[in-house]
Design a protein around this motif. Structure first.
Motif, mmCIF file in Angstrom:
data_model
loop_
_atom_site.group_PDB
_atom_site.id
_atom_site.type_symbol
_atom_site.label_atom_id
_atom_site.label_comp_id
_atom_site.label_asym_id
_atom_site.label_seq_id
_atom_site.Cartn_x
_atom_site.Cartn_y
_atom_site.Cartn_z
ATOM 1 N N PRO A 189 0.823 -1.200 0.000
ATOM 2 C CA PRO A 189 0.000 0.000 0.000
ATOM 3 C C PRO A 189 0.860 1.255 0.000
ATOM 4 O O PRO A 189 2.013 1.229 0.427
ATOM 5 C CB PRO A 189 -0.783 -0.108 1.312
ATOM 6 C CG PRO A 189 -0.594 -1.486 1.788
ATOM 7 C CD PRO A 189 0.677 -1.980 1.219
ATOM 8 N N ILE A 190 0.274 2.295 -0.488
ATOM 9 C CA ILE A 190 0.965 3.573 -0.515
ATOM 10 C C ILE A 190 0.490 4.385 0.677
ATOM 11 O O ILE A 190 -0.710 4.463 0.948
ATOM 12 C CB ILE A 190 0.672 4.302 -1.832
ATOM 13 C CG1 ILE A 190 1.354 3.563 -2.967
ATOM 14 C CG2 ILE A 190 1.155 5.730 -1.786
ATOM 15 C CD1 ILE A 190 0.927 4.003 -4.309
ATOM 16 N N VAL A 191 1.423 4.941 1.374
ATOM 17 C CA VAL A 191 1.085 5.751 2.542
ATOM 18 C C VAL A 191 1.264 7.212 2.164
ATOM 19 O O VAL A 191 2.310 7.597 1.655
ATOM 20 C CB VAL A 191 1.992 5.389 3.733
ATOM 21 C CG1 VAL A 191 1.613 6.207 4.940
ATOM 22 C CG2 VAL A 191 1.894 3.919 4.035
ATOM 23 N N ILE A 192 0.234 7.982 2.379
ATOM 24 C CA ILE A 192 0.277 9.401 2.033
ATOM 25 C C ILE A 192 -0.027 10.207 3.285
ATOM 26 O O ILE A 192 -1.049 9.995 3.921
ATOM 27 C CB ILE A 192 -0.747 9.746 0.945
ATOM 28 C CG1 ILE A 192 -0.542 8.871 -0.283
ATOM 29 C CG2 ILE A 192 -0.657 11.208 0.567
ATOM 30 C CD1 ILE A 192 -1.611 9.045 -1.312
ATOM 31 N N GLU A 193 0.877 11.087 3.619
ATOM 32 C CA GLU A 193 0.583 12.003 4.709
ATOM 33 C C GLU A 193 0.233 13.349 4.101
ATOM 34 O O GLU A 193 0.980 13.901 3.312
ATOM 35 C CB GLU A 193 1.795 12.143 5.630
ATOM 36 C CG GLU A 193 1.506 12.975 6.851
ATOM 37 C CD GLU A 193 2.755 13.426 7.572
ATOM 38 O OE1 GLU A 193 3.818 12.838 7.345
ATOM 39 O OE2 GLU A 193 2.650 14.371 8.352
ATOM 40 N N LEU A 194 -0.913 13.850 4.476
ATOM 41 C CA LEU A 194 -1.394 15.095 3.889
ATOM 42 C C LEU A 194 -1.151 16.250 4.844
ATOM 43 O O LEU A 194 -1.469 16.157 6.023
ATOM 44 C CB LEU A 194 -2.892 15.001 3.612
ATOM 45 C CG LEU A 194 -3.329 14.094 2.490
ATOM 46 C CD1 LEU A 194 -4.827 13.976 2.530
ATOM 47 C CD2 LEU A 194 -2.896 14.643 1.177
ATOM 48 N N GLY A 195 -0.582 17.286 4.319
ATOM 49 C CA GLY A 195 -0.447 18.503 5.102
ATOM 50 C C GLY A 195 -0.853 19.670 4.246
ATOM 51 O O GLY A 195 -1.092 19.515 3.050
ATOM 52 N N SER A 196 -0.918 20.840 4.826
ATOM 53 C CA SER A 196 -1.317 21.994 4.021
ATOM 54 C C SER A 196 -0.230 22.397 3.046
ATOM 55 O O SER A 196 -0.508 22.929 1.994
ATOM 56 C CB SER A 196 -1.613 23.183 4.923
ATOM 57 O OG SER A 196 -2.421 22.805 5.971
ATOM 58 N N ARG A 197 1.012 22.162 3.399
ATOM 59 C CA ARG A 197 2.105 22.582 2.544
ATOM 60 C C ARG A 197 2.791 21.413 1.863
ATOM 61 O O ARG A 197 3.327 21.572 0.779
ATOM 62 C CB ARG A 197 3.152 23.351 3.356
ATOM 63 C CG ARG A 197 2.687 24.615 3.981
ATOM 64 C CD ARG A 197 2.481 25.693 2.964
ATOM 65 N NE ARG A 197 3.604 25.859 2.055
ATOM 66 C CZ ARG A 197 4.688 26.540 2.334
ATOM 67 N NH1 ARG A 197 4.808 27.141 3.475
ATOM 68 N NH2 ARG A 197 5.648 26.648 1.458
ATOM 69 N N LYS A 198 2.827 20.307 2.523
ATOM 70 C CA LYS A 198 3.644 19.213 2.008
ATOM 71 C C LYS A 198 2.865 17.914 2.007
ATOM 72 O O LYS A 198 2.012 17.688 2.862
ATOM 73 C CB LYS A 198 4.873 19.038 2.891
ATOM 74 C CG LYS A 198 5.946 20.030 2.572
ATOM 75 C CD LYS A 198 7.196 19.733 3.346
ATOM 76 C CE LYS A 198 8.272 20.729 2.955
ATOM 77 N NZ LYS A 198 9.448 20.612 3.794
ATOM 78 N N LEU A 199 3.197 17.097 1.059
ATOM 79 C CA LEU A 199 2.689 15.733 1.040
ATOM 80 C C LEU A 199 3.885 14.800 1.162
ATOM 81 O O LEU A 199 4.927 15.052 0.588
ATOM 82 C CB LEU A 199 1.979 15.420 -0.277
ATOM 83 C CG LEU A 199 0.934 16.376 -0.787
ATOM 84 C CD1 LEU A 199 0.464 15.916 -2.146
ATOM 85 C CD2 LEU A 199 -0.213 16.386 0.158
ATOM 86 N N ARG A 200 3.680 13.745 1.898
ATOM 87 C CA ARG A 200 4.738 12.734 1.954
ATOM 88 C C ARG A 200 4.166 11.456 1.388
ATOM 89 O O ARG A 200 3.088 11.029 1.780
ATOM 90 C CB ARG A 200 5.171 12.505 3.386
ATOM 91 C CG ARG A 200 5.948 13.649 3.950
ATOM 92 C CD ARG A 200 6.502 13.311 5.298
ATOM 93 N NE ARG A 200 7.387 14.360 5.739
ATOM 94 C CZ ARG A 200 6.965 15.514 6.223
ATOM 95 N NH1 ARG A 200 5.684 15.747 6.346
ATOM 96 N NH2 ARG A 200 7.824 16.446 6.588
ATOM 97 N N LEU A 201 4.915 10.857 0.492
ATOM 98 C CA LEU A 201 4.429 9.628 -0.125
ATOM 99 C C LEU A 201 5.499 8.558 -0.062
ATOM 100 O O LEU A 201 6.683 8.836 -0.144
ATOM 101 C CB LEU A 201 4.105 9.854 -1.603
ATOM 102 C CG LEU A 201 2.892 10.677 -1.951
ATOM 103 C CD1 LEU A 201 3.343 12.018 -2.411
ATOM 104 C CD2 LEU A 201 2.140 10.007 -3.035
#
Lengths: 580, 583
Positions: free
Chosen positions: A55-67
């Motif tokens: 699975p792909i893990v995505i962290e959502l933020g207002s400025r940055k995304l981490r994938l």
């Protein structure tokens, strides 16, 4: 790859066979028997399908995304939302030599720095379609360029900040389901994951983010409560802007530039450059006085080092100029700012110690007050656990000295005020006046003067009430059999609690990656089919299903099976669905 | 600024035009108006200036065309498949399996180390270079370096002047004469640079951590310092906690994905024998404790950053990492220039593309890395008419459009199809946006002749065309911009005239008489980027008859061979005509 074919739909089967053919054509060598996945013969059929899709893990933020993929120690790609990504395809003006000097025309007509944000938390008047488009483009770019995946549907785990507005969550899910065809999306809470990645079950997570700083108490992997303040990165950036503008002008102005148009003058600076300065040069002063730290054996190693640099000039006294080259003002300028001045934006953005506490609104409490207040409002047991598990995350936590400053300020506050929520002159007098103090606490005979404590008729009704009344706090603690049982477990170690302690985390993304790889059931798992049928309005409120289903949040070993057994009929948005 | 090239952008029909903007006040979202909007969406003119349309507009060259569905396909609406993964620098091909284990960057333990050396070298030289000159060179390539022959990591020992092969090796950049001995990076041998770098960077503990577990993976003596090692420690800690909790149960299989067969078997048994029974013995779950020692991944945070602050004070602006550098680093968190490390090359993939609807391959590259040709590539340029723009009477001087003065433009549609195409155009009378210019298409309906594919008769055709043109010219005499008539016609192209009256770019509030009470506040903000460009939204509808495609399995098989099928394609496009001068 081939093991996936059993599961995949018909078109996909042909796809993978074509691809396999292409591969075998490229590799020279003697003909070989095609590799057969051995695992599928011995393992269960479902097991083989699980292995294949990470699975792909995505962290959502207002400025940055981490994938990244689940199980990786670090995200493969960290996307910073930038206006360059929001240009039309085939618009190559970025490469023009005078592109960067023309930032004024690009920045006009929008809120300051709006191009660098994925969304605003205030969704009023926001076009969510744009959010979807931005998100899609960034995700597509990151997935295809950096994660090097194909368009096969993949499971996605989202790590979300606490209380993300439902419209934003909905458009995120829409994008992932419609554009990327994810079969399921699991939602994880970012503070919980930060605690998870620190190895603890409870924590007070201080997320120094962009739009707001959130303080979230996590207890046994539950978000207990979350507090927020606008004193975060955005405010810091505005303070930096003011500092730089003063430096460019060479004089201090009292008036603040509120309008976007005022930030497009010749002498003003671009958002990008402000951010550059803010991330590179800012630092934070120490607290006015050091808290008395109890040197427990696990205490921080920080205390000793303060004395070491006694010979040097303390950074607050250092007025040696730091040269900063600014290119976005007209004409370009190298300003020299005293080093001590570079701590001012932090001071103003996060602490604002000059003003009294009563002058702040609820949404703009200084961070240390907010942390203290958060701890104060927590139930006693939770507070004891959380206060010795303080975790700092978020982009602004990288500013040198900010974390220790917040920590020290909170310690000082705890030293001064204790854990007494009652404040003010009256309570102060009450504390200082020993007589009054003793009267109320000890002597039951003077009950008449303080009528609040014990109801006399209650004691009369009971036959045993003839004994002198003991205050509940003074009573000896009863032996708790359950507690003893727990203590007997071989795995048991007494929990660290009761003093302030900051611990380090690997970050919410790593927590999400870890949790997904360990197959820990997420707060909520949303199926594509159901989402397409029902949309966001189909989500049941967590309160309706919470207890019965038990699919939320239990992370113990038993929770693993329960999560699988959970029925998809009632699905929720987890803690994010409580708002509507 | 002065030069402006007219352009055409095409909006892929895959875009989702439902408006999702939210109201500015606290009122609930207008549930009554939204469906209305989406219902008569056809009446809704396309606004190329809207923020959303930047994401759905593409130049014609970027578009593909599915010739089974007869639809335009943009990069957003194709499904992609990996064909080959390779290093763009050394063209080394990487298998998908090693992609999973080793990540998206070139970790070369293969035999092309020298190239990966240059790869590593590149960014480092960048960092050194930027530190020297403060220039923004981050995305600029260094061709001088990359084109070097393999032995280019010049072997030289920093201390001993004799360049003997067993000496220490360093990375050098021939562009800025930087070498890695400046930061103390030296290699013992010229192989396995990536691994050596990792070792230099993280020390030995990373490999040791995995290997030297004495009894169980959690009980390692080495304290993990890097994030990777901490992550591994945490993982093994959680693994031991969940597995140790009830060792006999099928959950033990979950730790390693249920692959070992006994675990999988018990899991299946517990699934099929009914969950309730299977769960009963498991309810006594033991306490899952927290990690509390460093080798379990637990770490107190070091709050004292005095050292960092004094380094900041010492090194100043140039000693810190620029934003661009921090973005290109593999791991986040570098704040000082000495924390930067060489970056291995990011791998790239060749991809084939499929139509998401019919799964037809519309683009497929050669799988060999060195081959840049395409096996299949159905570009939209071959299927839909291209539009080129030029002014009818090139205006003298700056080439900017004068506000409030009519100007004529020639739009030339060129038909790549082998069938006659009927084109219908539609534009809103005024362009959307704050500055509404008037647009009139003089001839909104016309037909373009087929693209003659036979080169054999080229001369004939040319003659024919010439004759026809002469005949026409005779008919029409002098060219005149006339409503309902095309301007010029060729073999497979047609020019028509568009008249525009650019609006004035002056920003002033509307006269008080015209302002009604309910009107929204006029937008008086200064000119935004590209707001002075006169951009016409144009709806293009194509209609043609072509031979029925016989390879389709559907209903077409029963028909006669020469049956003509009527086809239709419609899309919006944005035509940038010119800049309006600001006077």
């Amino acid at each position: 790859m081939a093991s996936n074919t059993g599961l995949a739909s018909l078109p996909h089967r042909t796809v993978s066979s074509i691809r396999a053919g292409a591969h075998s054509a490229t590799t020279p060598g003697p003909p070989q028997t095609p590799a057969r996945p051995i695992s599928s013969t011995f393992g269960s059929p479902s097991g083989s399908s699980r292995v294949d899709d990470d699975p792909i893990v995505i962290e959502l933020g207002s400025r940055k995304l981490r994938l990244g993929f689940a199980g990786d120690a670090a995200p493969k790609r960290i996307v910073a939302i930038s206006p360059e990504q929001q240009r039309r395809t085939g618009d190559f003006r970025v490469w023009e030599p005078d592109f960067s000097s023309q930032w004024r025309s690009r920045a006009s007509g929008k809120p300051w720095g709006a191009d660098h944000e994925l969304w605003q938390l205030d969704v009023r008047g926001q076009d969510l379609g744009v959010v979807e488009d931005k998100l899609e483009r960034e995700l597509r770019d990151a997935l295809f360029k950096y994660l090097l995946v194909d368009s096969r549907p993949r499971k996605v785990t989202l790590v979300l900040p606490p209380t993300l507005p439902i419209p934003l969550l909905s458009s995120t899910l829409n994008t992932l389901f419609h554009r990327f065809q994810s079969p399921t999306i699991s939602l994880l809470s970012s503070p919980v994951m930060a605690a998870f990645a620190a190895g603890t079950r409870s924590a007070l997570v201080i997320d120094l983010g962009w739009h707001e700083t959130t303080v979230t108490a996590v207890y046994e992997y539950h978000e207990v409560q979350s507090w927020r303040t606008v004193r975060a990165g955005k405010l810091l950036m505005e303070e930096t802007y003011e500092l730089l503008l003063q430096a460019v002008r060479g004089y201090a102005t009292m008036e603040r530039t509120e309008q976007t148009e005022d930030r497009l003058l010749d002498e003003s600076l671009s958002f990008e450059e402000c951010e550059e300065v803010a991330t590179r040069m800012l630092w934070c002063k120490k607290a006015a006085r050091q808290p008395h730290r109890k040197t427990s054996e696990e205490g921080l190693a920080t205390v000793h080092e303060h004395e070491e640099e006694g010979e040097e000039i303390p950074p607050t006294e250092d007025h040696s100029p730091m040269a900063i080259t600014l290119n976005s003002c007209k004409p370009p300028k190298t300003v020299e700012i005293p080093f001590s001045q570079l701590a001012e934006p932090c001071e103003a953005a996060f602490f604002e110690t000059r003003l009294s506490l009563s002058s702040f609104d609820d949404h703009e409490l200084p961070v240390h007050h907010l942390v203290y207040r958060a701890l104060l409002q927590l139930p006693l047991d939770v507070r004891a656990i959380c206060m010795s598990r303080i975790i700092f995350t978020g982009g602004c936590s990288h500013i040198f000295g900010l974390r220790s400053r917040i920590f020290d300020e909170v310690s000082i506050q705890v030293e001064d005020q204790g854990w007494d929520p009652v404040r003010g002159k009256g309570s102060e007098q009450c504390k200082t006046n020993l007589k009054l103090h003793r009267d109320s606490s000890r002597q039951a005979t003077k009950n008449g003067s303080v009528p609040v404590v014990i109801q006399p008729d209650m004691t009369n009704g009971n036959g045993e009430a003839t004994e002198p009344q003991v205050k509940a706090a003074d009573a000896p603690q009863e032996v708790d059999h359950v507690e003893n049982l727990i203590r007997k477990e071989q795995n048991y170690k007494p929990q660290v609690q009761g003093f302030l302690r900051a611990i380090d985390t690997l970050g919410p993304w790593c927590g999400g990656s870890l949790a997904t790889q360990m197959k820990i059931p997420a707060l909520a798992t949303i199926d594509r089919e159901i989402w397409l049928q029902q949309g966001v309005n189909g989500a049941s409120r967590p309160s309706e299903v919470d207890i019965k289903m038990g699919q939320r949040q239990s992370m113990g070993p038993s929770g693993l099976m329960r999560g699988q057994a959970a029925q998809p009929n009632n699905w929720t948005l987890g803690v994010w669905g409580t708002m509507f | 600024m002065a030069s402006f090239t007219p352009y055409t952008y095409i909006q892929c029909p895959c875009h989702d035009s439902t408006s999702q903007s939210r109201t500015a006040d606290d009122a609930p979202p207008p549930t009554t108006t939204l469906p209305e909007l989406s219902e008569n969406d056809d009446d809704h003119a396309f606004d190329p200036r809207a923020h959303r349309s930047t994401f759905s507009l593409y130049p014609l060259e970027h578009l593909l065309y599915c010739d089974v569905c007869h639809q335009i396909r943009c990069p957003r609406c194709v499904t992609e498949e990996l064909v080959t993964i390779y290093c763009p620098n050394c063209l080394f091909e990487v298998g998908t399996s090693s992609l999973k284990t080793e990540g998206n960057r070139l970790t070369s333990d293969y035999l092309h180390l020298n190239k990966s050396l240059t790869a590593a070298n590149r960014t480092l030289t960048l960092d050194a270079h930027v530190a020297v000159s403060n220039a923004r060179y981050v995305s600029a390539p260094w061709p001088s370096k990359l084109s070097k022959p393999p032995p280019d990591p010049t072997l030289l020992s920093a201390d001993s002047a004799t360049p003997i092969p067993p000496g220490p090796w360093v990375l050098t950049c021939s562009y800025c004469h930087w070498n890695s001995s400046e930061i103390g990076v030296k290699f013992d041998k010229p192989q396995g640079i990536f691994g050596q770098l990792q070792k230099l960077r993280y020390g030995e503990d990373q490999s040791k951590h995995v290997v030297s577990g004495d009894t169980s993976p959690t009980k390692t003596d080495s304290v993990p310092e890097t994030n990777k090692a901490r992550f591994a420690a945490l993982k093994s800690f959680y693994g031991s906690q969940t597995v140790g909790a009830n060792p006999g149960a099928g959950l033990s299989g979950l730790g390693d994905y249920g692959l070992n067969s006994p675990g999988a078997l018990t899991r299946i048994m517990s699934i099929y024998s009914g969950n309730i029974n299977g769960l009963k013995p498991k309810t006594k779950s033991s306490v899952m404790r927290e990690a509390d020692s460093p080798n379990e991944g637990f770490q107190l945070s070091d709050l004292d950053e005095g050292a960092a602050i004094s380094q900041l004070r010492r090194d100043g602006w140039d000693g810190t990492v620029t934003g661009d550098q921090a973005k290109t680093q593999v791991e986040e968190g570098a704040q000082f220039a000495d924390q930067l490390w060489p970056i291995p090359y990011l791998l790239r993939a060749k991809r084939s593309k499929r139509c998401p609807v019919c799964r037809h391959i519309i683009s497929k590259p050669e799988s060999k890395v060195s081959n840049t040709r395409w096996r299949i590539r159905l570009i939209a340029n071959n299927s839909i008419p291209s539009i080129s723009i030029k002014p009818l009477n090139p205006p003298p001087g700056s080439g900017l459009l004068k506000p409030l003065q009519p100007a004529h433009f020639l739009l030339t549609f060129k038909n790549p199809l082998f069938d006659d195409v009927k084109v219908t155009l539609a534009t809103p009378a005024t362009t959307p946006g704050r500055f509404a210019s008037r647009v009139t298409v003089l001839c909104p309906e016309f037909q373009i002749d087929a693209n003659p594919d036979n080169d054999m008769y080229l001369d004939d055709v040319l003659k024919d065309g010439e004759k026809e043109r002469q005949r026409r010219r005779g008919d029409e005499g002098i060219h005149q911009a006339e409503a309902g008539k095309i301007w010029e016609r060729g073999r497979n192209w047609v020019s028509i005239i568009v008249e525009v009256i650019p609006s004035s770019l002056r920003i002033e509030p509307p006269p008080a008489i015209l302002v009604k009470d309910g009107d929204p506040e006029p937008d008086l903000s200064p000119l935004r980027e590209d707001e002075d460009v006169l951009e016409i939204p144009m709806f293009v509808r194509l209609e043609w008859e072509s031979e029925a495609s016989h390879d389709q399995v559907g209903a077409a098989t029963s028909r006669e061979k020469d049956a003509k099928e009527k086809r239709e394609l419609a899309y919006w496009c944005a035509i940038g005509i010119g800049r309006i001068s600001q006077e």
